[in-house]
Design a protein around this motif. Structure first.
Motif: not given
Length: 337
Positions: A149-155, A275-284, A286-287, A293-298
Motif C-alpha cells: 500500500w505505501f510504496l505502489p499505491v500511495h507513492l 513501517l506497518k503503519v505507513c502501509g496502514i495509513f496509506a490503505r485507510l 486510498h481504500r 491519517y495523512l497528516a500523521d504520515l510525516p
C-alpha cells in the motif's frame, strides 16, 4: 443503513424497554467499527457497532473480560448480541489522553501509562483460549502492508528486483530482532488515543481487541513513539529506560536481558511498527477514504528514517529510503495539501 439502524434500535430497546433511548455517533476508528453514545433520561452508555462479517465482537468481549480480571480499567460489557455485532459498553467519557498532554505533564502521564503495561503482559489467554502469537509470519504479514500500500499505491513506487531483495532481507532482519526478545501479552495499539482519563485521574484502556502475545517492548514503543504525537528523544529515552527497570521488577525480563538489549529491541520493534503503519495509513486513505491519517504520515516516516540511521545493518535500507522514498513522499504530500 436504515435496516442496520432499525436493528440497533431493537437491540437497545431490549436493554432499556421502559424509557425512550436516544443515540448519536461519537467516533469511529481505523477499523470497520463505529461507536455511538446512547442515553435516556437517567443514564448513558456507548454502543459498539461491529459488523459481524468484518469484526469479531466475541473476541472483543473475551479480551475485555480478561483485561478487567488482570486489574486494568476497560469498558464493562453491559449486554451484547455478537451475532449482530452489537455490544453495549460502559461509557468512559471523551477525555482521550492525547488531548491533555503537554510538555509539563507528559512525563507523569506516560509513567502512569507505562505502569499499566505489565498488567497487560500477564494476559495471554482469554475465555476463547490462548491469544494469537505475534510470530514471524505475523510480523512479515504486517510489513507486507508497507509493500502493498505505501510504496505502489500511495507513492507509486515499484521496486526493481534488486531493491525487492534488499527489502526482504531487511524485513527478515527486523523479524529476527523483534522475535529475539522476551514475549508477553500485548495490546498492540497502546497509545495516547487508546487511553482515557477518568474523573479520578486514572487511565482506562480501550481498543484492545487485537491483543496478542508478542515482544515485551512493543506496547512501550507504541506509546512513547506515538504515531500521533512526538516527544523529545531525551524524554523518550529516559522513560524507555525506566520501563526496562519496571519490567525487571515485575519479572517480565530476566536479569540476563540487559538494558542495551532492550534499547535495541525497542528501536527495531518500533521500526517494524512504523513501517506497518505507513502501509496502514496509506490503505485507510486510498481504500477507506479516511484522509485524516495523512497528516500523521510525516511523523511516522521520520521515525523510520531515525532508526535506519542508527544501525549499520540498516544502512542500505536507509540510503534507499532517503534517496527514493523520501523525495517521492514529499511530492505526494505536497499534492495532497
Amino acid at each position: 443503513m436504515a435496516e442496520r439502524l432499525s436493528q440497533i434500535q431493537n437491540f437497545l430497546q431490549q436493554y432499556q424497554a421502559d424509557s425512550p433511548i436516544q443515540f448519536h455517533a461519537i467516533s469511529g476508528d481505523a477499523s470497520f467499527r463505529r461507536y455511538f453514545r446512547v442515553q435516556n433520561d437517567s443514564a448513558h452508555w456507548v454502543l459498539m457497532d461491529a459488523p459481524p462479517a468484518l469484526e469479531d465482537s466475541q473476541r472483543f468481549i473475551a479480551v475485555a473480560n480478561a483485561l478487567a480480571a488482570a486489574g486494568l480499567q476497560v469498558p464493562a460489557v453491559l449486554t451484547s448480541d455478537p451475532a449482530a455485532g452489537l455490544v453495549l459498553l460502559q461509557d468512559l467519557g471523551d477525555d482521550l489522553l492525547q488531548f491533555s498532554l503537554n510538555e509539563q505533564n507528559a512525563a507523569d502521564w506516560y509513567r502512569q501509562a507505562l505502569r499499566l503495561i505489565p498488567l497487560m503482559q500477564t494476559v495471554t489467554v482469554t475465555a476463547q483460549g490462548p491469544l494469537p502469537q505475534f510470530d514471524r509470519a505475523f510480523v512479515l504479514r504486517e510489513l507486507q502492508i508497507f509493500l502493498d500500500w505505501f510504496l505502489p499505491v500511495h507513492l507509486q513506487i515499484t521496486p526493481d528486483n534488486t531493491t525487492s531483495q534488499m527489502l526482504h532481507r531487511t524485513f527478515a532482519r527486523i523479524a529476527d530482532e523483534v522475535l529475539a526478545q522476551p514475549q508477553a501479552g500485548m495490546h498492540r495499539d497502546f497509545h495516547s488515543r487508546n487511553l482515557m482519563i477518568q474523573p479520578d485521574q486514572s487511565l482506562a484502556v480501550i481498543d484492545f481487541q487485537d491483543a496478542v502475545v508478542g515482544p515485551v517492548s512493543y506496547d512501550a514503543v507504541s506509546l512513547l513513539r506515538d504515531c500521533y504525537l512526538r516527544w523529545p528523544d531525551a524524554l523518550v529515552a529516559s522513560l524507555r529506560d525506566e520501563f526496562y527497570l519496571l519490567l525487571q521488577q515485575q519479572n517480565r525480563v530476566s536479569v540476563d536481558y540487559s538494558l542495551a538489549q532492550f534499547r535495541r529491541a525497542f528501536d527495531w520493534t518500533g521500526l517494524q511498527r512504523h513501517l506497518k503503519v505507513c502501509g496502514i495509513f496509506a490503505r485507510l486513505y486510498h481504500r477507506d477514504s479516511k484522509a485524516g491519517y495523512l497528516a500523521d504520515l510525516p511523523r511516522v516516516v521520520g521515525y523510520v528514517l531515525d532508526i535506519a540511521a542508527i544501525y549499520p545493518e540498516l544502512t542500505e535500507f536507509g540510503q534507499w529510503f532517503d534517496a527514493v522514498v523520501l523525495p517521492r513522499f514529499a511530492e505526494v504530500s505536497a499534492c495532497a495539501q
